[in-house]
Design a protein around this motif. Structure first.
Motif, mmCIF file in Angstrom:
data_model
loop_
_atom_site.group_PDB
_atom_site.id
_atom_site.type_symbol
_atom_site.label_atom_id
_atom_site.label_comp_id
_atom_site.label_asym_id
_atom_site.label_seq_id
_atom_site.Cartn_x
_atom_site.Cartn_y
_atom_site.Cartn_z
ATOM 1 N N THR A 18 4.501 -15.338 -27.852
ATOM 2 C CA THR A 18 5.452 -14.989 -26.490
ATOM 3 C C THR A 18 6.682 -14.709 -26.961
ATOM 4 O O THR A 18 7.275 -14.896 -27.693
ATOM 5 C CB THR A 18 5.729 -16.026 -25.568
ATOM 6 N N GLY A 54 14.408 -14.375 -10.016
ATOM 7 C CA GLY A 54 13.436 -14.258 -11.125
ATOM 8 C C GLY A 54 12.086 -13.216 -10.320
ATOM 9 O O GLY A 54 12.047 -14.068 -9.467
ATOM 10 N N ASN A 55 11.792 -13.087 -10.986
ATOM 11 C CA ASN A 55 11.010 -12.272 -11.033
ATOM 12 C C ASN A 55 9.335 -11.617 -11.854
ATOM 13 O O ASN A 55 10.299 -11.761 -13.095
ATOM 14 C CB ASN A 55 10.794 -10.546 -9.737
ATOM 15 N N GLU A 56 8.112 -11.863 -11.307
ATOM 16 C CA GLU A 56 6.989 -11.808 -12.505
ATOM 17 C C GLU A 56 6.276 -10.506 -11.843
ATOM 18 O O GLU A 56 5.707 -10.576 -10.475
ATOM 19 C CB GLU A 56 6.442 -13.242 -12.548
ATOM 20 N N ASP A 57 5.257 -10.620 -13.196
ATOM 21 C CA ASP A 57 4.614 -9.297 -12.861
ATOM 22 C C ASP A 57 3.779 -8.962 -14.176
ATOM 23 O O ASP A 57 3.697 -9.121 -15.411
ATOM 24 C CB ASP A 57 5.531 -7.891 -13.058
ATOM 25 N N ARG A 59 2.168 -10.970 -16.887
ATOM 26 C CA ARG A 59 2.961 -11.488 -18.419
ATOM 27 C C ARG A 59 4.297 -10.843 -18.551
ATOM 28 O O ARG A 59 4.749 -11.825 -19.237
ATOM 29 C CB ARG A 59 1.837 -10.447 -19.783
ATOM 30 N N PHE A 60 4.658 -10.171 -17.199
ATOM 31 C CA PHE A 60 6.309 -10.256 -17.671
ATOM 32 C C PHE A 60 6.779 -10.938 -16.431
ATOM 33 O O PHE A 60 6.675 -10.782 -15.643
ATOM 34 C CB PHE A 60 6.751 -9.156 -18.073
ATOM 35 N N THR A 61 8.261 -11.568 -17.307
ATOM 36 C CA THR A 61 9.394 -11.812 -16.181
ATOM 37 C C THR A 61 10.761 -11.940 -17.029
ATOM 38 O O THR A 61 11.194 -11.727 -17.712
ATOM 39 C CB THR A 61 8.962 -13.193 -16.658
ATOM 40 N N GLN A 63 14.109 -12.182 -15.371
ATOM 41 C CA GLN A 63 15.589 -13.319 -14.506
ATOM 42 C C GLN A 63 17.271 -12.857 -14.888
ATOM 43 O O GLN A 63 17.677 -12.272 -15.968
ATOM 44 C CB GLN A 63 15.458 -14.739 -15.727
ATOM 45 N N ARG A 76 4.412 -12.681 -22.123
ATOM 46 C CA ARG A 76 3.518 -13.367 -22.852
ATOM 47 C C ARG A 76 2.373 -12.667 -22.976
ATOM 48 O O ARG A 76 1.962 -11.534 -23.100
ATOM 49 C CB ARG A 76 3.785 -14.874 -21.973
#
Lengths: 110, 117
Positions: A18, A54-57, A59-61, A63, A76
């Motif tokens: 990570t 914040g947003n997540e896609d 393995r990617f986050t 902020q 990650r």
């Protein structure tokens, strides 16, 4: 001082690790933010937008911390294919002013 | 999604000649386009902001008489490198936003690799 600053790296990480990048911006008038990925000798490609919530896609986050004026990107379970330069962008003036950071180079090794 | 097309992808020219690079927004109107230059292992540097129907805005240190920008329509901007010299060899990239779409990111052309011999 540059308006948008990034640690140039390189970040050398093993597969599966990570890794997190930070990007600071100095102009509080910046309204929106993006992360781009640029492969060697290619044009930048949009990776994701950055929202205050914040947003997540996958393995990617991403902020955004407006109070401290920085944005972050967390990757990650790094893959070899994630090796690239990651650019953050701050946008202001109704989209007419876009400022890129210098980019952070990531190298994922087997 | 929004697409920006840039042409040519690469060009080799002799010193002293001029090179024209085209940037087109394919499925949206772009009143503003941006031209960047990137030298090897360096970050993107904004050269100028191209404005449809008016003069381009150049960044400090960029010679407007050397890098001519024309934004004649809502979908086309051109960058002409005049009297190119080897030090102009670089990766030139255009970009545009769909200002009609709120929060739209910047979309890049695929870049033009210029080599001046």
């Amino acid at each position: 001082r540059k308006e948008v600053e990034q640690d140039p790296g390189p970040f050398n990480v093993p597969e599966g690790a990570t890794v997190a990048f930070n990007c600071t911006y100095s102009n509080s008038a910046s309204q929106s933010f993006f992360w781009y990925r640029q492969d060697c000798r290619k044009e930048p490609k949009l990776l994701m937008s950055v929202y205050s919530s914040g947003n997540e896609d996958g393995r990617f986050t991403a902020q955004l911390n407006r109070a401290s004026q920085y944005i972050s990107l967390l990757i990650r379970d790094s893959k070899l294919s994630d090796s690239a330069t990651y650019l953050c962008v701050a946008v202001r003036n109704a989209g007419n002013m876009l400022t890129f950071g210098g980019g952070t180079r990531l190298m994922v090794k087997p | 999604g929004a697409v920006v097309s840039q042409h040519p992808s690469w060009v080799i020219c002799k010193s002293g000649t001029s090179v024209k690079i085209e940037c087109r927004s394919l499925d949206f109107q772009a009143t503003t386009m941006f031209w960047y230059r990137q030298f090897p292992k360096q970050s993107l540097m904004l050269m100028a902001t191209s404005n449809e129907g008016s003069k381009a805005t150049y960044e400090q240190g960029v010679e407007k008489d050397k890098f001519l920008i024309n934004h004649a329509s809502l979908t086309l901007s051109t960058l002409t490198v005049t009297s190119a010299h080897p030090e102009d060899s670089s990766f030139y990239i255009c970009s545009a936003r769909d200002f009609g779409a709120s929060g739209s990111p910047l979309h890049f052309g695929n870049g033009t690799r210029l080599t001046v011999t």
